[in-house]
Design an enzyme around this catalytic site. Structure first.
Site, PDB file in Angstrom:
ATOM      1  N   LYS A 133      -2.628   6.806   1.964  1.00  0.00           N
ATOM      2  CA  LYS A 133      -3.185   7.076   3.138  1.00  0.00           C
ATOM      3  C   LYS A 133      -2.021   8.049   3.412  1.00  0.00           C
ATOM      4  CE  LYS A 133      -2.416   4.589   7.408  1.00  0.00           C
ATOM      5  NZ  LYS A 133      -3.477   4.920   8.148  1.00  0.00           N
TER       6      LYS A 133
ATOM      7  N   GLU B 226     -16.483   6.428   5.609  1.00  0.00           N
ATOM      8  CA  GLU B 226     -15.457   6.282   5.784  1.00  0.00           C
ATOM      9  C   GLU B 226     -16.151   6.793   7.591  1.00  0.00           C
ATOM     10  OE1 GLU B 226     -11.929   4.766   5.825  1.00  0.00           O
ATOM     11  OE2 GLU B 226     -11.848   5.947   3.543  1.00  0.00           O
TER      12      GLU B 226
ATOM     13  N   ARG C  49       1.111  -1.177   0.056  1.00  0.00           N
ATOM     14  CA  ARG C  49      -0.187  -0.284  -0.140  1.00  0.00           C
ATOM     15  C   ARG C  49       0.607   1.634  -0.594  1.00  0.00           C
ATOM     16  NH1 ARG C  49      -4.650   0.629   4.901  1.00  0.00           N
ATOM     17  NH2 ARG C  49      -2.793   0.547   6.025  1.00  0.00           N
TER      18      ARG C  49
HETATM   19  N1  PLP Z   1      -9.684   4.530   6.929  1.00  0.00           N
HETATM   20  C1  PLP Z   1      -8.341   5.497   6.654  1.00  0.00           C
HETATM   21  C2  PLP Z   1      -8.487   6.701   6.581  1.00  0.00           C
HETATM   22  C3  PLP Z   1      -7.082   4.701   7.956  1.00  0.00           C
HETATM   23  O1  PLP Z   1      -6.324   5.938   7.972  1.00  0.00           O
HETATM   24  C4  PLP Z   1      -7.036   3.616   8.097  1.00  0.00           C
HETATM   25  C5  PLP Z   1      -5.782   3.465   8.770  1.00  0.00           C
HETATM   26  O2  PLP Z   1      -5.270   3.013   8.636  1.00  0.00           O
HETATM   27  C6  PLP Z   1      -8.108   3.039   7.785  1.00  0.00           C
HETATM   28  C7  PLP Z   1      -9.194   3.339   6.858  1.00  0.00           C
HETATM   29  C8  PLP Z   1      -7.953   1.081   8.264  1.00  0.00           C
HETATM   30  O3  PLP Z   1      -6.887   0.831   7.351  1.00  0.00           O
HETATM   31  P1  PLP Z   1      -5.795  -0.632   8.139  1.00  0.00           P
HETATM   32  O4  PLP Z   1      -6.966  -1.510   8.664  1.00  0.00           O
HETATM   33  O5  PLP Z   1      -5.190  -1.103   6.794  1.00  0.00           O
HETATM   34  O6  PLP Z   1      -5.445  -0.254   9.725  1.00  0.00           O
HETATM   35  C1  COI Z   2      -3.963   2.996  11.388  1.00  0.00           C
HETATM   36  O1  COI Z   2      -5.251   2.769  11.782  1.00  0.00           O
HETATM   37  O2  COI Z   2      -3.411   2.628  11.785  1.00  0.00           O
HETATM   38  C2  COI Z   2      -4.028   4.594  10.918  1.00  0.00           C
HETATM   39  O3  COI Z   2      -3.362   5.406  10.154  1.00  0.00           O
HETATM   40  C3  COI Z   2      -5.000   5.477  12.131  1.00  0.00           C
HETATM   41  C4  COI Z   2      -4.743   6.624  12.775  1.00  0.00           C
HETATM   42  C5  COI Z   2      -4.177   6.659  13.726  1.00  0.00           C
HETATM   43  C6  COI Z   2      -4.212   8.183  11.302  1.00  0.00           C
END
Ligand code: PLP
Ligand code: COI
Length: 352
Positions: free
Chosen positions: A197, A233, A90
């Site tokens: 991200k 989200e 990612r």
């Molecule tokens: N959506 C956003 C905007 C995020 O910043 C995150 C955090 O990482 C997620 C969803 C969840 O992603 P993940 O499950 O890979 O942490």
């Molecule tokens: C995560 O779940 O890793 C995130 O990036 C969420 C947040 C702390 C921005």
């Protein structure tokens, strides 16, 4: 800039951790020219860094971050990171979107592994009775760090990895959260950077989140930017709802972050619980009619949603309690992460 003081991990009260920074021993930091190659370097003590006031990342937001967690297992000796290869992929994809040289997967894995290994003693111990969901949160970043005045990709980049022990993202732990759904603010839009991200995706959510918190909600539930009708989200977490045996989550269309927890739960729900999983548009009306709802993320883990407020009306899920299937999915995910359940998919990266 002040000196960063490291706390002796023996003095950390694991059960009192929140989702906040506790400085640890070391970090990884390396640089690369725009047309150069990323290089492996030794770790250095965790501390402040120096940047030009004209650094591209500070002025134009050319930067990305990742989030991973290392968990300790019941035996007190085993430590594993959850699906780091997914974060590596990612991050590389996000680098392309923001015109930054992608960090090779091997270097990402090397840096994350080295930081995790050297700071292993900062990982909260496994404690089934603790509501703190303690883990070592690992934060990789890639920034355009050269000084420049015009809006253009930076001539130089910095890749960093640091970590911190953390507790629950929402202070309530595994308790239902209350969300405010708004149509006047959006997180991202088609063609924007919501699907990666990018650091710039997050500041815009601070004002809506501040307003929601002032009214007693923990986060904002965002709707799509085109029609303000379909769920996107929950702040920095993905959204799911359950109706009968169906697990439904918004389809990824470029404005939603492809969460690794999201991807994992879709697989677990289908393979292990025999649920029908659907990735598609979900209108808020459909959500209000669902049985259970929850938010997912590395930081948020699985956070049950007890209530959504929209235009002054409260919509309650599972009588405001944790839904049965939400709990099953939570137990399954944490079970795998803490080594209580077999790692059937090879999701765990062991740190020796
Ligand atoms: N959506 C956003 C905007 C995020 O910043 C995150 C955090 O990482 C997620 C969803 C969840 O992603 P993940 O499950 O890979 O942490
Ligand atoms: C995560 O779940 O890793 C995130 O990036 C969420 C947040 C702390 C921005």
């Amino acid at each position: 800039m002040g000196v960063v003081i490291m706390i002796d991990p023996k003095n950390i009260r694991w059960d009192e951790l929140t989702f906040s920074l506790t400085p640890t021993r070391t970090m990884f930091i390396t640089t690369c020219k725009a047309d150069g190659e990323w290089k492996s370097v030794p770790l250095q003590p965790f501390g402040n860094i120096s940047l030009s006031p004209a650094a591209c990342v500070l002025n134009y937001g050319q930067g990305l971050f990742e989030g991973l967690k290392m968990h300790s297992h019941k035996d007190g000796k085993t430590f594993t990171i959850f699906r780091p290869q997914e974060n590596a992929a990612r991050l590389a994809y996000g680098c392309e979107r923001l015109c930054m040289p992608p960090v090779p997967k091997e270097l990402f894995m090397e840096a994350v592994t080295a930081v995790a290994k050297d700071n292993k003693d900062f990982t909260p111990p496994y404690n089934p009775n603790s509501a703190s969901q303690g883990s070592l949160y690992i934060r990789p970043t890639v920034w355009g760090t050269a000084p420049l005045l015009g809006v253009a990709p930076s001539p130089e980049y910095t890749f960093m990895v640091f970590c911190s022990p953390v507790g629950p993202y929402f202070k309530t732990g595994f308790k239902p959260i209350k969300l405010k759904m708004l149509k006047e603010y959006h997180r991202s839009a088609p063609g924007c950077t919501g699907g990666v991200k990018a650091i710039g995706n997050y500041a815009g959510g601070m004002l809506p989140a501040k307003k929601a918190k002032a009214e007693g909600y923990q986060e904002v539930l965002y709707l799509d930017a085109v029609e303000s009708r379909y769920i996107e989200e929950v702040g920095a977490a993905n959204f799911f709802c359950i109706k009968g045996n169906r697990l439904i989550t918004p389809a990824l269309g470029g404005s939603i972050l492809p969460g690794i927890t999201r991807k994992s739960l879709l697989q677990l729900a289908k393979d292990r619980l025999g649920m029908v999983v659907e990735e598609r548009k979900i209108s808020f009306e459909e959500v209000f009619d669902s049985d259970e709802a929850f938010a997912t993320g590395t930081a948020a883990v699985i956070s049950p949603i007890g209530l959504i407020n929209y235009e002054g009306k409260d919509h309650i899920f599972s009588k405001g309690e944790v839904g049965m299937l939400t709990r099953k999915l939570y137990d399954m995910l944490l079970g795998i992460q803490h080594g209580l359940e077999p790692d059937l998919y090879g999701w765990l990266h062991k740190i020796e």
